[in-house]
Design a protein around this motif. Sequence first.
Motif, PDB file in Angstrom:
ATOM      1  N   SER A   3       0.839  -1.205   0.000  1.00  0.00           N
ATOM      2  CA  SER A   3       0.000   0.000   0.000  1.00  0.00           C
ATOM      3  C   SER A   3       0.865   1.242   0.000  1.00  0.00           C
ATOM      4  O   SER A   3       1.964   1.247   0.557  1.00  0.00           O
ATOM      5  CB  SER A   3      -0.896   0.033   1.236  1.00  0.00           C
ATOM      6  N   ALA A  19     -12.894  12.814  -7.944  1.00  0.00           N
ATOM      7  CA  ALA A  19     -13.462  11.463  -8.046  1.00  0.00           C
ATOM      8  C   ALA A  19     -13.820  11.131  -9.493  1.00  0.00           C
ATOM      9  O   ALA A  19     -13.586  10.008  -9.958  1.00  0.00           O
ATOM     10  CB  ALA A  19     -14.688  11.336  -7.151  1.00  0.00           C
ATOM     11  N   ASP A  26      -9.616   5.038 -13.877  1.00  0.00           N
ATOM     12  CA  ASP A  26      -9.690   3.643 -13.433  1.00  0.00           C
ATOM     13  C   ASP A  26     -10.493   2.762 -14.381  1.00  0.00           C
ATOM     14  O   ASP A  26     -10.406   1.535 -14.314  1.00  0.00           O
ATOM     15  CB  ASP A  26     -10.246   3.564 -12.011  1.00  0.00           C
ATOM     16  N   ARG A  38      -6.706  -1.632  -5.495  1.00  0.00           N
ATOM     17  CA  ARG A  38      -7.774  -0.805  -4.916  1.00  0.00           C
ATOM     18  C   ARG A  38      -7.242   0.611  -4.750  1.00  0.00           C
ATOM     19  O   ARG A  38      -6.083   0.820  -4.431  1.00  0.00           O
ATOM     20  CB  ARG A  38      -8.189  -1.373  -3.553  1.00  0.00           C
ATOM     21  N   ARG A  39      -8.137   1.577  -4.979  1.00  0.00           N
ATOM     22  CA  ARG A  39      -7.811   2.994  -4.779  1.00  0.00           C
ATOM     23  C   ARG A  39      -8.901   3.590  -3.895  1.00  0.00           C
ATOM     24  O   ARG A  39     -10.092   3.391  -4.140  1.00  0.00           O
ATOM     25  CB  ARG A  39      -7.775   3.729  -6.118  1.00  0.00           C
ATOM     26  N   GLN A  40      -8.486   4.335  -2.888  1.00  0.00           N
ATOM     27  CA  GLN A  40      -9.437   5.056  -2.042  1.00  0.00           C
ATOM     28  C   GLN A  40      -8.941   6.488  -1.888  1.00  0.00           C
ATOM     29  O   GLN A  40      -7.752   6.714  -1.669  1.00  0.00           O
ATOM     30  CB  GLN A  40      -9.536   4.403  -0.661  1.00  0.00           C
ATOM     31  N   PHE A  42      -9.572  10.188   0.153  1.00  0.00           N
ATOM     32  CA  PHE A  42     -10.153  10.779   1.347  1.00  0.00           C
ATOM     33  C   PHE A  42      -9.805  12.264   1.384  1.00  0.00           C
ATOM     34  O   PHE A  42      -8.775  12.681   0.850  1.00  0.00           O
ATOM     35  CB  PHE A  42      -9.565  10.149   2.624  1.00  0.00           C
ATOM     36  N   HIS A  50      -4.648   9.770  -0.676  1.00  0.00           N
ATOM     37  CA  HIS A  50      -4.825   8.846  -1.800  1.00  0.00           C
ATOM     38  C   HIS A  50      -4.187   7.522  -1.403  1.00  0.00           C
ATOM     39  O   HIS A  50      -2.966   7.366  -1.439  1.00  0.00           O
ATOM     40  CB  HIS A  50      -4.140   9.450  -3.021  1.00  0.00           C
ATOM     41  N   GLN A  52      -3.595   3.643  -2.064  1.00  0.00           N
ATOM     42  CA  GLN A  52      -3.580   2.699  -3.171  1.00  0.00           C
ATOM     43  C   GLN A  52      -3.006   1.375  -2.700  1.00  0.00           C
ATOM     44  O   GLN A  52      -1.976   1.352  -2.032  1.00  0.00           O
ATOM     45  CB  GLN A  52      -2.682   3.249  -4.296  1.00  0.00           C
ATOM     46  N   ASP A  53      -3.694   0.301  -3.028  1.00  0.00           N
ATOM     47  CA  ASP A  53      -3.220  -1.039  -2.705  1.00  0.00           C
ATOM     48  C   ASP A  53      -2.800  -1.730  -3.996  1.00  0.00           C
ATOM     49  O   ASP A  53      -3.490  -1.637  -5.011  1.00  0.00           O
ATOM     50  CB  ASP A  53      -4.318  -1.862  -2.029  1.00  0.00           C
TER      51      ASP A  53
END
Length: 108
Positions: A3, A19, A26, A38-40, A42, A50, A52-53
């Motif tokens: 991550s 977003a 994406d 995965r991207r999240q 906040f 940001h 990112q996994d």
Amino acid sequence: MHSTLIVARMEPGSADDVAGLFGNFDATGMPHLMGTRRRQLFSYRGLYFHLQDFDEQDGGERIERARTDPRFIGISQDLKPFIEAYDPVTWRSPADAMARRFYHWTAL
């Protein structure tokens, strides 16, 4: 899984724009090319996070290789009106904005 967490400043009220840009990005083959699992995104009081996994430990290397892709260059340019470096004086690349993890716990 590997991550990364990028910390920056975000223009107030721009979360939907950011977003949308990432939603379009994406939907391309770029996440696969970069190894993104995965991207999240906040926000908190003007800050942008940001998370990112990645599938593999070489996520950073894959991102470096992807940096010359026109889609990567494009989203970097498109984000400029909304996202700026947390510390513009010391920022040279996204690596300069990555938080350092100092604790991790996983359920067995």
